[in-house]
Write an enzyme that holds these catalytic residues in place. Structure first.
Site, PDB file in Angstrom:
ATOM      1  N   HIS A  65       0.853  -1.192   0.000  1.00  0.00           N
ATOM      2  CA  HIS A  65       0.000   0.000   0.000  1.00  0.00           C
ATOM      3  C   HIS A  65       0.887   1.239   0.000  1.00  0.00           C
ATOM      4  CE1 HIS A  65      -3.434  -2.620   1.663  1.00  0.00           C
ATOM      5  NE2 HIS A  65      -3.626  -2.382   0.373  1.00  0.00           N
ATOM      6  N   GLU A  68       1.648   3.845   3.061  1.00  0.00           N
ATOM      7  CA  GLU A  68       2.108   3.294   4.339  1.00  0.00           C
ATOM      8  C   GLU A  68       3.639   3.399   4.430  1.00  0.00           C
ATOM      9  OE1 GLU A  68       0.052  -0.514   4.447  1.00  0.00           O
ATOM     10  OE2 GLU A  68      -1.870   0.499   4.163  1.00  0.00           O
ATOM     11  N   ARG A 121      -3.289   4.805  -2.097  1.00  0.00           N
ATOM     12  CA  ARG A 121      -3.145   3.431  -1.582  1.00  0.00           C
ATOM     13  C   ARG A 121      -2.841   2.406  -2.682  1.00  0.00           C
ATOM     14  NH1 ARG A 121      -5.629  -0.115   2.382  1.00  0.00           N
ATOM     15  NH2 ARG A 121      -6.764  -1.887   1.506  1.00  0.00           N
ATOM     16  N   HIS A 192       2.453  -3.550   6.818  1.00  0.00           N
ATOM     17  CA  HIS A 192       1.417  -2.537   6.570  1.00  0.00           C
ATOM     18  C   HIS A 192       1.396  -1.537   7.723  1.00  0.00           C
ATOM     19  CE1 HIS A 192      -1.099  -4.497   3.305  1.00  0.00           C
ATOM     20  NE2 HIS A 192      -0.325  -5.511   3.673  1.00  0.00           N
ATOM     21  N   GLU A 269       0.747  -4.767  11.082  1.00  0.00           N
ATOM     22  CA  GLU A 269       0.217  -3.399  10.941  1.00  0.00           C
ATOM     23  C   GLU A 269       0.936  -2.568  11.996  1.00  0.00           C
ATOM     24  OE1 GLU A 269      -2.058  -2.144   8.822  1.00  0.00           O
ATOM     25  OE2 GLU A 269      -3.163  -3.880   8.050  1.00  0.00           O
TER      26      GLU A 269
END
Ligand code: 0X9
Ligand code: ZN
Length: 309
Positions: A65, A68, A121, A192, A269
């Site tokens: 993405h 990020e 994104r 992520h 994440e």
């Protein structure tokens, strides 16, 4: 390179120079590879780090993405540590695992997020709607692909799955590359942000769990504990992606698990929990890197104990 540091976020160009420097300075252990080209024609580059024969492998991609940015910042720090740290725990994971690392996977989106739209994104390939280019590369892989609960068929949505499985050239290149090394890879990792989660398969159903889910939880817990031990008070949540976060289909992690038989892997994440979200202030880079190194040391140790590496 001399001007590269982890006090700020870097452009695509700057990260390319960092990779060039790594290849130049560590020719004995680093082998560069290119998995293919992006829609706009950029090389999607990676490096293999191997200190000796006979190691099992970990595959790691970051910045699937575009927005990020903390993921490639952390990934480049990790590469630098693997190659230059004198810490015995880091030397141990550097030298006893073969690392296949792609620091910036969604190269076109990454450049676009720097130059045009900080919140971009997706990929940059045109769709049927001229106003809405790009697909979500983490919905484009060939696993549970045509599923409206876990992705969108609308090109204007952030989770647009693309026109077909692997319609995005980046995803096709990644699928082919990982397939070509799959017998050497014990663990698949994808970085992520944000939310502070360590997520396992499955992403497609919150009530269905992998047969080795207990092993996944044990390894995730080890990383979770190691992050907490760093003392910043950073709390991660771990569990299957669909059950602790939300349903998503066609992700790279589920593709590796379901279609490539890589039976261990995690979506990390990173920071934060939403205060700054994707636009994480650069003051967080070094602490996030330190937490991630600790998580990786624990992950490798536990994965070896459980026979995945
Ligand atoms: O939605 C995603 O692709 C990931 N979150 S992000 O905010 N970085 O876009 C999460 C993917 C994890 N998989 C599932 N939730 N199934
Ligand atoms: Zn993401």
């Amino acid at each position: 390179g001399e001007s590269f540091g982890w006090d700020r976020y870097h452009s695509y160009e700057s990260i390319q120079k960092f990779i060039d420097g790594v290849i130049e300075d560590h020719q004995d252990v680093v082998t560069p590879f290119i998995i293919g080209k992006s829609y706009e024609g950029r090389d999607i580059r990676g490096i293999k780090i191997s200190y000796k024969e006979g190691n099992r492998g970990i595959f790691l991609e970051s910045n699937i993405h575009a927005r990020e940015w903390i993921t490639s910042a952390t990934c480049t720090f990790f590469i630098n540590e693997l190659l230059t740290s004198k810490n015995p725990e880091i030397r141990n994971i550097a030298e006893n695992v073969d690392w296949y690392i792609i620091p910036v996977f969604n190269v076109d989106g990454f450049v676009y997020s720097h130059e045009k739209d900080r919140m971009w994104r997706k990929t940059r390939q045109p769709t049927t709607n001229p106003k809405c280019p790009g697909a979500d590369p983490n919905r484009n892989f060939d696993t549970h692909w045509n599923n409206d609960q876990g992705s969108s068929g609308n090109p204007c949505d952030e989770t647009y799955r693309g026109s077909a499985p692997l319609s995005e050239p980046e995803c096709k290149a990644l699928a082919d590359f990982v397939r070509s090394i799959k017998d050497k890879v014990g663990v698949y990792l994808t970085y992520h942000s944000y939310g502070q989660y360590i997520l396992t398969a499955y992403g497609h159903d919150e009530n269905e769990f992998p047969e080795n889910y207990d092993d996944m939880l044990a390894i995730a817990k080890a990383s979770h504990d190691a992050i907490l031990d760093q003392g910043y008070g950073t709390k991660y949540t771990y569990g299957s992606a669909a059950s602790v976060l939300y349903i998503a289909t066609g992700s790279s992690l589920d593709y590796a698990y379901n279609e490539l038989d890589i039976k261990m892997g995690f979506t990390f994440e990173f920071r934060d929990k939403g205060r700054y979200g994707f636009v994480l202030p650069s003051i967080n880079i070094l602490p996030n890197c330190q937490e991630t190194i600790a998580a990786m040391i624990a992950l490798v140790k536990r994965s070896k104990e459980l026979g995945y590496l």
